[in-house]
Design an enzyme around this catalytic site. Structure first.
Site, PDB file in Angstrom:
ATOM      1  N   LYS A 133       4.202   4.141 -11.593  1.00  0.00           N
ATOM      2  CA  LYS A 133       2.802   3.759 -11.824  1.00  0.00           C
ATOM      3  C   LYS A 133       2.048   4.976 -12.348  1.00  0.00           C
ATOM      4  CE  LYS A 133      -1.144   1.447  -9.643  1.00  0.00           C
ATOM      5  NZ  LYS A 133      -1.603   0.745  -8.448  1.00  0.00           N
TER       6      LYS A 133
ATOM      7  N   CYS B 209      -2.436   8.300  -8.011  1.00  0.00           N
ATOM      8  CA  CYS B 209      -3.577   8.303  -7.089  1.00  0.00           C
ATOM      9  C   CYS B 209      -4.572   9.363  -7.546  1.00  0.00           C
ATOM     10  CB  CYS B 209      -3.118   8.587  -5.656  1.00  0.00           C
ATOM     11  SG  CYS B 209      -4.520   8.717  -4.523  1.00  0.00           S
TER      12      CYS B 209
ATOM     13  N   LYS C  92       0.879  -1.174   0.000  1.00  0.00           N
ATOM     14  CA  LYS C  92       0.000   0.000   0.000  1.00  0.00           C
ATOM     15  C   LYS C  92       0.919   1.228   0.000  1.00  0.00           C
ATOM     16  CE  LYS C  92      -3.777   2.419   0.737  1.00  0.00           C
ATOM     17  NZ  LYS C  92      -4.698   2.650  -0.377  1.00  0.00           N
TER      18      LYS C  92
HETATM   19  C1  LIG Z   1      -9.467   0.473  -2.246  1.00  0.00           C
HETATM   20  C2  LIG Z   1      -8.327   0.691  -3.187  1.00  0.00           C
HETATM   21  C3  LIG Z   1      -7.176   1.322  -2.722  1.00  0.00           C
HETATM   22  C4  LIG Z   1      -6.102   1.534  -3.587  1.00  0.00           C
HETATM   23  N1  LIG Z   1      -4.975   2.134  -3.092  1.00  0.00           N
HETATM   24  C5  LIG Z   1      -3.903   2.304  -3.920  1.00  0.00           C
HETATM   25  C6  LIG Z   1      -2.697   2.844  -3.408  1.00  0.00           C
HETATM   26  O1  LIG Z   1      -2.541   3.166  -2.222  1.00  0.00           O
HETATM   27  N2  LIG Z   1      -1.662   3.018  -4.285  1.00  0.00           N
HETATM   28  C7  LIG Z   1      -1.749   2.672  -5.601  1.00  0.00           C
HETATM   29  O2  LIG Z   1      -0.776   2.833  -6.359  1.00  0.00           O
HETATM   30  N3  LIG Z   1      -2.897   2.124  -6.099  1.00  0.00           N
HETATM   31  C8  LIG Z   1      -3.957   1.938  -5.296  1.00  0.00           C
HETATM   32  N4  LIG Z   1      -5.102   1.355  -5.779  1.00  0.00           N
HETATM   33  C9  LIG Z   1      -5.174   0.966  -7.209  1.00  0.00           C
HETATM   34  C10 LIG Z   1      -4.848  -0.506  -7.427  1.00  0.00           C
HETATM   35  O3  LIG Z   1      -3.512  -0.796  -7.063  1.00  0.00           O
HETATM   36  C11 LIG Z   1      -5.043  -0.915  -8.907  1.00  0.00           C
HETATM   37  O4  LIG Z   1      -4.174  -0.126  -9.710  1.00  0.00           O
HETATM   38  C12 LIG Z   1      -6.478  -0.716  -9.390  1.00  0.00           C
HETATM   39  O5  LIG Z   1      -7.414  -1.091  -8.408  1.00  0.00           O
HETATM   40  C13 LIG Z   1      -6.753  -1.491 -10.674  1.00  0.00           C
HETATM   41  O6  LIG Z   1      -6.581  -2.879 -10.469  1.00  0.00           O
HETATM   42  P1  LIG Z   1      -7.851  -3.891 -10.289  1.00  0.00           P
HETATM   43  O7  LIG Z   1      -8.708  -3.735 -11.506  1.00  0.00           O
HETATM   44  O8  LIG Z   1      -7.238  -5.250 -10.149  1.00  0.00           O
HETATM   45  O9  LIG Z   1      -8.563  -3.442  -9.059  1.00  0.00           O
HETATM   46  C14 LIG Z   1      -6.185   1.112  -4.943  1.00  0.00           C
HETATM   47  C15 LIG Z   1      -7.345   0.471  -5.386  1.00  0.00           C
HETATM   48  C16 LIG Z   1      -8.412   0.245  -4.530  1.00  0.00           C
HETATM   49  C17 LIG Z   1      -9.641  -0.465  -5.043  1.00  0.00           C
END
Ligand SMILES: Cc1cc2nc3c(=O)[nH]c(=O)nc-3n(C[C@H](O)[C@H](O)[C@H](O)COP(=O)(O)O)c2cc1C
Length: 368
Positions: A191, A154, A46
């Site tokens: 990212k 973010c 995270k």
């Molecule tokens: C609740 C939540 C919190 C997230 N927090 C972060 C974070 O702290 N840092 C980050 O780079 N991406 C964060 N993301 C993005 C995820 O790492 C990922 O890029 C995004 O959810 C797309 O992937 P998925 O389709 O598998 O969910 C977060 C996503 C969710 C749903």
């Protein structure tokens, strides 16, 4: 013979090319150790900042679901639905660097051969802020993190010099990457946000600044739907909402389009695909477009918080596909479909001579 799932990606050896993305599944050392026990090849923590953050009141994530027998799309819990997407407005880790430092060491001691990527974030508006990126990088690598992932994506930041606001500005991307490069002894992953016009421009900025890997996508900026019975957003605090991020199945094709642009523009570079992956068939899309690893968030959140069944299926699915096609390693299929994405006029027509790409022969456009 067992399939070779291990990969070397941007200088790091992974047991398998599947990582948990930076998100709630990776918010603590206990989760991350459980994830490695379950078989994930890597984990991105995270996102870690220097200072504590305070999240909004109430839930930070909800899931949009569709119904097979109606067009309804809603966050309301009801039987017989299929997952459409996740929607969140969660900030970075609410634990600051000091909390993370001993835990990074503990995770590496428990799993020295698994890949731990530390996701980090700071501002970029002053030399002091750029120094924060360096402090975070030094602290994480000194404790054993194998790489750092710069959160330039973010979508919830008000500040113009943070998160996806950096990721929309190619100069700021390069400046941050350069600042980190000055002190990094480990590979740098950048990212990027998908929320730009031409992500190739931002990827170029990241590579020019010294990034070794580009990861994409973070969530797509979006709003929760409005409930027609209450006229309130389905997720709100005191009736108010702000732009949040969409993840999960709905973003797989969107994220593929972004990734395809980048892998074509930089075929020799390393990319980590993210967005909508819940099983190997999904991950295969990113590998065939040229990615060397894939990250998962939403599907893992919904599977015992860290995705033990998801990683089991990803590994088995990869082994089965390799046997089916006679591939001996990821190198045999990485990028196999990268060059099948072409401009529209290159797609065969019933009469090839009848279409000219929308230029003057069609009478509604001219070449500039
Ligand atoms: C609740 C939540 C919190 C997230 N927090 C972060 C974070 O702290 N840092 C980050 O780079 N991406 C964060 N993301 C993005 C995820 O790492 C990922 O890029 C995004 O959810 C797309 O992937 P998925 O389709 O598998 O969910 C977060 C996503 C969710 C749903």
């Amino acid at each position: 013979m067992a399939a070779q799932l291990n990969v070397t990606f941007a200088g790091l050896r992974f047991d398998n090319p599947f990582l948990l993305a930076s998100a709630p599944p990776t918010e603590s050392d206990s989760n991350i150790i459980r994830a490695f026990d379950a078989g994930w090849g890597g984990v991105v923590t995270k996102t870690i900042g220097l200072h504590p953050v305070v999240n909004v009141y109430g839930p930070k994530t909800k899931f949009l679901r569709s119904t097979p027998d109606s067009p309804q799309l809603s966050m309301k819990k009801r039987p017989g639905t299929a997952l459409h997407s996740s929607w969140n407005w969660e900030l970075i880790s609410d634990k600051p660097l000091d909390w993370w430092v001993p835990r990074i060491a503990r995770i590496k001691a428990a799993h020295p051969h698994r890949i731990l990527v530390a996701s980090i974030m700071a501002g970029s508006g002053s030399d002091e802020e750029l120094g924060h990126w360096q402090t975070l990088t030094r602290a994480c690598q000194d404790e054993g993190a194998d790489a750092v992932e710069l959160n330039l994506s973010c979508p919830h930041m008000d500040r113009q010099d943070m998160g996806s606001n950096i990721g929309k500005d190619t100069a700021q991307i390069s400046i941050v990457a350069q600042a980190v490069k000055e002190v990094a002894k480990v590979p740098i992953w950048a990212k990027l946000t998908p929320s730009t016009t031409d992500i190739v421009v931002e990827a170029r900025g990241a590579f020019l600044g010294g990034a070794d890997v580009v990861s994409s996508s973070n969530t797509f900026p979006s709003l929760p739907p409005i409930d027609p019975d209450t006229l309130d957003f389905e997720m709100n605090v005191d009736g108010f909402v702000s732009s949040g991020g969409l993840g999960g199945p709905a973003i797989l094709p969107l994220s593929m389009a972004k990734m395809s642009q980048m892998t074509q523009a930089f075929p020799g570079r390393a990319f980590s695909g993210i967005g909508g992956v819940a099983e190997f068939a999904h991950a295969l899309n990113y590998f065939l477009l040229g990615c060397g690893t894939v990250q998962v968030c939403t599907a893992a959140m919904l599977d015992q918080a860290i995705g033990p069944n998801v990683i089991r299926q990803l590994k088995q699915g990869m082994a089965d596909a390799m046997e089916k096609y006679g591939w001996s390693s990821l190198d045999d299929f990485r990028g196999l479909r990268r060059d099948r994405v072409v401009t529209h006029s290159k797609i065969r027509r019933p009469d090839d001579k009848a279409y000219h790409g929308g230029f003057e022969a069609e009478g509604y456009a001219t070449t500039l």
